[in-house]
Motif scaffolding. Structure first.
Motif, short mmCIF file in Angstrom:
data_model
loop_
_atom_site.label_atom_id
_atom_site.label_comp_id
_atom_site.label_asym_id
_atom_site.label_seq_id
_atom_site.Cartn_x
_atom_site.Cartn_y
_atom_site.Cartn_z
N MET A 1 -11.43 71.79 17.27
CA MET A 1 -11.53 73.11 17.91
C MET A 1 -10.41 74.02 17.38
SD MET A 1 -11.77 73.96 21.92
CE MET A 1 -13.11 72.92 22.41
N MET A 9 -12.10 79.19 25.14
CA MET A 9 -12.28 78.09 26.11
C MET A 9 -11.37 78.29 27.32
SD MET A 9 -14.00 75.33 26.20
CE MET A 9 -14.15 75.11 27.93
N ARG A 14 -10.31 79.83 32.91
CA ARG A 14 -9.63 80.70 33.86
C ARG A 14 -10.63 81.39 34.79
NH1 ARG A 14 -6.17 82.23 29.28
NH2 ARG A 14 -4.39 80.84 29.50
N ARG A 16 -13.52 80.23 35.64
CA ARG A 16 -14.00 79.25 36.62
C ARG A 16 -12.94 78.99 37.70
NH1 ARG A 16 -15.98 75.23 31.98
NH2 ARG A 16 -17.62 76.55 31.13
N PRO B 129 -8.70 67.33 28.71
CA PRO B 129 -8.36 68.38 27.73
C PRO B 129 -8.65 67.98 26.27
CG PRO B 129 -6.67 68.21 29.36
CD PRO B 129 -7.60 67.06 29.61
N ILE B 132 -12.48 68.36 25.53
CA ILE B 132 -13.19 69.54 26.01
C ILE B 132 -13.87 70.27 24.85
CG2 ILE B 132 -11.42 71.37 25.81
CD1 ILE B 132 -12.04 71.86 28.85
N THR B 133 -15.11 70.78 25.08
CA THR B 133 -15.83 71.56 24.08
C THR B 133 -16.43 72.77 24.79
OG1 THR B 133 -17.89 70.37 24.47
CG2 THR B 133 -16.50 69.59 22.66
N ALA B 134 -16.75 73.78 23.97
CA ALA B 134 -17.34 74.98 24.56
C ALA B 134 -18.71 74.67 25.13
CB ALA B 134 -17.46 76.08 23.50
N VAL B 174 -14.38 69.12 41.47
CA VAL B 174 -13.87 70.46 41.13
C VAL B 174 -13.41 70.49 39.67
CG1 VAL B 174 -12.11 72.18 41.64
CG2 VAL B 174 -13.23 70.97 43.50
N ILE B 178 -14.73 72.85 36.57
CA ILE B 178 -13.83 73.72 35.80
C ILE B 178 -13.94 73.43 34.31
CG2 ILE B 178 -11.39 74.19 35.33
CD1 ILE B 178 -10.98 73.86 38.40
N VAL B 179 -13.96 72.13 33.94
CA VAL B 179 -14.04 71.83 32.51
C VAL B 179 -15.44 72.09 31.98
CG1 VAL B 179 -12.17 70.17 32.56
CG2 VAL B 179 -14.52 69.38 32.88
N GLY B 180 -16.42 72.13 32.83
CA GLY B 180 -17.76 72.52 32.41
C GLY B 180 -18.65 71.34 32.05
N MET B 301 -4.07 79.23 36.20
CA MET B 301 -4.66 80.21 35.29
C MET B 301 -3.67 80.63 34.21
SD MET B 301 -7.13 82.72 37.49
CE MET B 301 -6.69 82.56 39.18
N ALA B 303 -1.25 78.74 33.07
CA ALA B 303 -0.63 77.59 32.41
C ALA B 303 -0.68 77.78 30.90
CB ALA B 303 -1.35 76.32 32.81
N LEU B 306 -4.24 73.61 28.21
CA LEU B 306 -5.31 73.05 29.03
C LEU B 306 -4.84 71.95 29.97
CD1 LEU B 306 -8.44 73.01 26.71
CD2 LEU B 306 -8.05 74.35 28.77
N MET B 309 -3.25 73.49 32.83
CA MET B 309 -4.24 74.15 33.67
C MET B 309 -4.92 73.15 34.61
SD MET B 309 -7.24 76.57 32.20
CE MET B 309 -6.27 77.79 31.36
N LEU B 310 -5.32 72.02 34.03
CA LEU B 310 -6.03 71.01 34.84
C LEU B 310 -5.11 70.32 35.84
CD1 LEU B 310 -8.61 69.36 32.44
CD2 LEU B 310 -8.88 71.18 34.11
N ALA B 313 -4.64 72.88 38.58
CA ALA B 313 -5.86 73.02 39.37
C ALA B 313 -6.11 71.78 40.22
CB ALA B 313 -7.05 73.29 38.47
#
Lengths: 626, 374
Positions: A1, A9, A14, A16, B129, B132-134, B174, B178-180, B301, B303, B306, B309-310, B313
């Protein structure tokens, strides 16, 4: 990535996170709204619930009024006793709690558990008694153990000072019944309270019972008292002063000496009941304490029928006493009769009606007929008068109608007439039946209190009062004792001559040589009286009437004696009935005499109403309780 | 000896510190108001709680100074150690209140389930993290983190500690959102959950003790059995409602003072607070909690990476979930599952763990600033 993707990403994440935060804050807002709902919108509801949790009204039972006799002698009072009770709302586990207490006191838990189960009620926090009469040691054990929901309550128990004396008059108390709880007359009485169930206790329950008070307590979650918020003291019941004279009452009971029967003594001047005995007596203390159903069954099926108040509920043929109203009717209609010849029998319609004296009374007049209680005379003139004239005069003297005495369950007796027979039996009146009625047998029946009231009316020459057992009460205004006013009944305005003749004849019964009531003679006063014999079985039934004294007891006749004294200004009228006592004069006469003498001994205290009130007021000032 | 970098203090998130200290203070005073004082013998509970708070502050400071990335490097040791403790409590744990939750380690009673919440959160923050991918996660990608979650979940549920077990799942859910997830995976997850629910429910229901089942059942109808399981909820609602707008006042309020409300210093501390301070006090308290949650999410938010962030969160969820469950339970809108209110309820392990987690949160904030100077 690559870093650009990474940055994109991160922004997606953020966003979410922002959504997640918004959701979380929304949830918090909803919780705040819920709090608003409970605290602001429904505050009153929950505050009331909180108050309910901690506030408790503990009922305080009022002390029941005491009962005194006319001279202020204590007859019924209360004695303290301790009882073990459960406040079921505070008991977490009934079985465990009862088991704990039972182990503590070394008792069998089963009966206590059974009572707690049975007495579940819908009044909250009202202690349910599961065992009475705790000893002081048991009381301290329970107080020390401090078990949740278990309480020792002080109870006032009814104490009948003279035991079984006057038991039917005083009555007894008992736990209020379901039916009574629904009755408006018992409004405000709490379940579990003892109320009057019989006699004066029942009749004057409303004034005796008082008004319960209460303590508003704050309690903790275990039901233990934290503090007292308010207190409404109970209002003690009013004391009841009865018209009876304990000396006379006990003399009458002693004179009956255990025989089944009844004595009623009245003051002819005002209807006050001086003594009222029904024998056999009951033990009011035992019944008030509450008896098992087996014991109750034994009492209620006792062949001596102790639960009947014979004075007001026992109906007996009045026998020869009924000759007095017949004589009154005769005097008022056909006039005084002389030159009658009694042969000992009276044939009528193919049947021979016999006199109690087989050889007859010979030549007699009306006076002699009453004095000697001649049956043939009254067969003859009774038939001449006819049943309806007899019923008219006897009815005016109160036969066939309740006297209105203030005791529960009074019966009316029976005064037959042709109209009555037509209505009750659907038959015409046979003249032969008039013969029986004229000597007080057959259909005629009366209660002892009716007979006593009748004698009082004869003694006062026609002035009548309803018998009363309540003397009066302490006035709330001036604190002095006020006598209840007599309750007059319609008088019997016969001629003075008629009353004079009857009075002379009744004196003759007791004092003349041929009189049947010698046993009632007293050195203290001239007694006017009449004997009577109430037939248990008809003469024709084969029992030899001469051998009545040796007949089996249950076949013997009831003995009556009715009297008033002193004959010319009576202060007492008495009716005595001895069941299966045989002839009236011998058995019932001495009882009447002893009652009269016991009463006249207290004569100076009975001089006037003022004297009576003065006695009570003096006693009250001297220290009230006696 | 451990020393705190001066820059940590310089860049400390003082909003967070102020909010935490305010809530702690409210908790201690509320405990003070409903528990016996010296006269009844033993150290008063509010003093014990104070000392736990001191330990908690130390934990906060330590973790706020400890680089979370290094911490994530140890996450799996921490995770397996926690799992070992959970097995230990399963075999020789101390029973308290009808459940095996405590284990004595070196003279200190520990509740491994408290530690497990933190270790699972850290484990997940470490796992996702890197992957993670889009496009989002596929369903099979969730197998490994799923096992990470299910192992402690099962062990905690067996104690049984329903609240902590559900919390672990909540945090997992949750973080997944968040990570999708891929859309198809979401459908699969929903389907599988749907199909597995009866089996899960069976396992779940059987693992409950009688009292827990009753609690869940009476949650549906609290009035049915006022002296049984529904009693707590009824009394709690009465206490809160009796508080009214302005409250009954400090150390006032009959519901808590006369002990109609059970567990006034632990699970039902909010009810006590609400009875004493009313709706106004509740508003202040919920604003403090809202500030804490917003602060946590803000840190997440902002952070610097990633994992940060996690972690932030996850820790925020870890704190939020028991707040919701506890308040919902005391207000009568959630079942009584025995979850204490974070930072307020009496209890050492929970307090120290919460403070440590907040320390990690603070560190995420600090690291962002530190990285700027690098």
């Amino acid at each position: 990535m690559n870093p650009v993707d990474r940055e994109a990403m991160a922004w997606a994440l953020r966003r979410r996170l922002g959504v997640a935060l918004a959701v979380m804050l929304t949830v918090l807002l909803l919780l705040l709204l819920r709090s608003w709902y409970l605290q602001v919108l429904n505050h009153e509801h929950y505050e009331a619930l909180a108050r309910n949790n901690r506030a408790r009204v503990v009922v305080q039972k009022p002390e029941r009024g005491a009962i005194y006799d006319r001279y202020g002698r204590l007859l019924v009072t209360n004695t303290p006793s301790f009882a073990l009770a459960l406040v079921l709302d505070d008991v977490p586990d009934l079985d465990a709690t009862v088991a704990t207490v039972a182990a503590l006191l070394d008792l069998d838990p089963k009966p206590m558990l059974a009572r707690a189960r049975r007495e579940r009620r819908n009044v909250p926090y009202l202690p349910v008694t599961i065992r009475e009469n705790l000893t002081l040691r048991e009381v301290s054990l329970i107080e020390w153990a401090h078990v949740a929901g278990v309480a020792v309550i002080g109870e006032a128990k009814r104490h009948y000072v003279f035991g079984q004396s006057a038991s039917h008059l005083l009555g007894y108390v008992g736990e209020i019944t379901e039916a009574q709880l629904a009755d408006p007359r018992f409004a405000g009485v709490l379940p579990g309270t003892n109320v009057g169930q019989y006699g004066a206790e029942a009749r004057y329950d409303e004034s005796l019972r008082g008004v319960p008070g209460g303590r508003n307590l704050e309690v903790d979650a275990k039901g233990f008292e934290v503090r007292e918020l308010a207190r409404t003291p109970p209002i003690a019941g009013e004391d009841l002063y009865l018209t009876i004279d304990l000396d006379v009452q006990q003399a009458a009971e002693a004179a009956l000496a255990g025989r089944a029967g009844s004595v009623v003594a009245l003051d002819p001047r005002n209807g006050r009941v001086i003594a009222l005995v029904s024998s056999p007596a009951l033990d009011p203390e035992e019944v008030s304490r509450g008896v098992t159903s087996e014991r109750w069954k034994a009492i209620s099926t006792d062949p001596g029928r102790p639960l009947i108040n014979r004075a007001v509920q026992g109906v007996y043929p009045p026998g020869s006493i009924f000759k007095i109203p017949v004589a009154a009717a005769l005097l008022e209609t056909l006039g005084y009769q002389e030159g009658f010849y009694c042969s000992g029998e009276h044939p009528f319609k193919g049947r021979i009606y016999r006199d109690w004296k087989e050889e007859g009374h010979g030549h007699i007049n009306l006076h002699d007929a009453i004095v000697q209680s001649c049956d043939v005379f009254f067969y003859t003139y009774g038939r001449r008068l006819g049943i309806d004239t007899i019923a008219d005069y006897a009815g005016r003297f109160g036969f066939g109608r309740p006297t209105g005495i203030d005791l529960p369950g009074e019966r009316a007796g029976l005064l037959p007439s042709s109209a009555w027979k037509k209505k009750a039996r659907g038959e015409v009146w046979y003249p032969g039946e008039t013969l029986s009625a004229a000597i007080g047998q057959g259909y005629v029946s009366a209660t002892p209190v009716q007979v006593a009231a009748f004698m009082a009316a004869v003694g006062t020459k026609g002035t009548r009062f309803a018998p009363g057992i309540r003397l009066g009460d302490w006035s709330k205004q001036d604190g002095r004792f006020h006598l209840d006013a007599p309750r007059p009944l319609p008088g019997v305005p016969l001629s003075a001559a008629t009353y004079g003749i009857l009075n002379d004849a009744l004196k003759g019964v007791v004092h003349e040589a041929k009189g049947t009531g010698h046993a009632a003679q007293s050195p203290m006063a001239v007694v006017a009286g009449k004997t009577g014999t109430a037939q248990v079985v008809a003469i024709a039934a084969g029992v030899d009437r001469k051998k009545m004294d040796t007949a089996p007891p249950h076949l013997r006749d009831h003995a009556w004696f009715a009297a008033y004294a002193p004959a010319d200004a009576p202060t007492i009228a008495v009716a005595v009935l001895v069941e299966h006592g045989g002839h009236g004069g011998g058995v019932a006469g001495p009882v009447a005499r002893q009652v009269i003498e016991a009463y006249l001994k207290n004569a100076e205290r009975n001089v006037s109403d003022d004297a009576l009130v003065a006695t009570l007021n003096k006693q009250h000032q001297a220290g009230g309780e006696m | 000896m451990f020393t705190v970098d001066r820059r940590v203090l310089e860049h400390m998130d003082w909003r967070l510190v102020a909010l935490v200290l305010a809530i702690l203070a409210l908790g201690v005073t509320t405990i003070y108001s409903v528990t016996p004082q010296w006269s009844r013998g033993g150290t008063p509970l509010f003093l014990k709680q104070c000392s736990w708070a001191v330990v908690g502050v130390v934990a906060f400071v330590v973790f706020s100074a400890f680089d979370y990335q290094r911490l994530l490097g140890y996450a799996h040791y921490f995770y397996w150690a926690t799992l070992a403790l959970l097995v230990l409590v399963e075999s020789l744990g101390r029973v308290g209140m009808g459940a095996q939750r405590w284990v004595d380690v070196g003279g200190v009673s520990l509740q491994p389930s408290e530690l497990a919440k933190l270790s699972v959160t850290l484990m997940l923050a470490r796992y996702f993290p890197e992957r993670i991918t889009a496009a989002g996660f596929r369903f099979r990608d969730l197998l490994v983190p799923g096992i990470y979650v299910l192992l402690p979940f099962g062990l905690i549920l067996r104690q049984p500690d329903l609240g902590s077990a559900l919390l672990v799942v909540f945090v997992f859910g949750v973080i997944l959102l968040i990570v999708g997830l891929r859309r198809r995976s979401l459908v699969w997850a929903a389907l599988l959950t749907g199909m597995g629910l009866p089996f899960l429910w069976e396992f779940f229901w059987n693992s409950l003790r009688e009292y827990q089942r009753n609690r869940l059942l009476t949650f549906l109808n609290p009035g049915a059995d006022p002296l049984g399981s529904g009693y707590h909820v009824m009394q709690s609602k009465i206490a809160i409602g009796a508080g009214g707008l302005a409250g009954q006042g400090f150390q006032q309020g009959t519901q808590s003072q006369l002990k109609f409300l059970p567990e006034g210093h632990t699970d039902f501390i909010f009810s006590v607070f609400a009875e004493q301070w009313g709706f106004l006090g509740v508003t202040v308290l919920l604003l403090l909690f809202a500030g804490l949650i917003a602060c946590g999410m803000d840190i997440a938010m902002k952070a610097k990476d990633l994992p940060g962030m996690l972690v932030a969160a996850g820790v925020t969820c870890m704190l939020t979930f028991p707040i919701f469950i506890n308040l919902g339970m005391t207000l009568g809108v959630a079942p009584v599952v025995g979850v204490p209110l974070p930072l307020m309820s009496y209890g050492g392990t929970a307090l120290v763990t919460t403070m440590a987690a907040l320390g990690i949160l603070a560190n995420v904030h600090v690291q962002r600033h530190l990285s700027l100077y690098r």
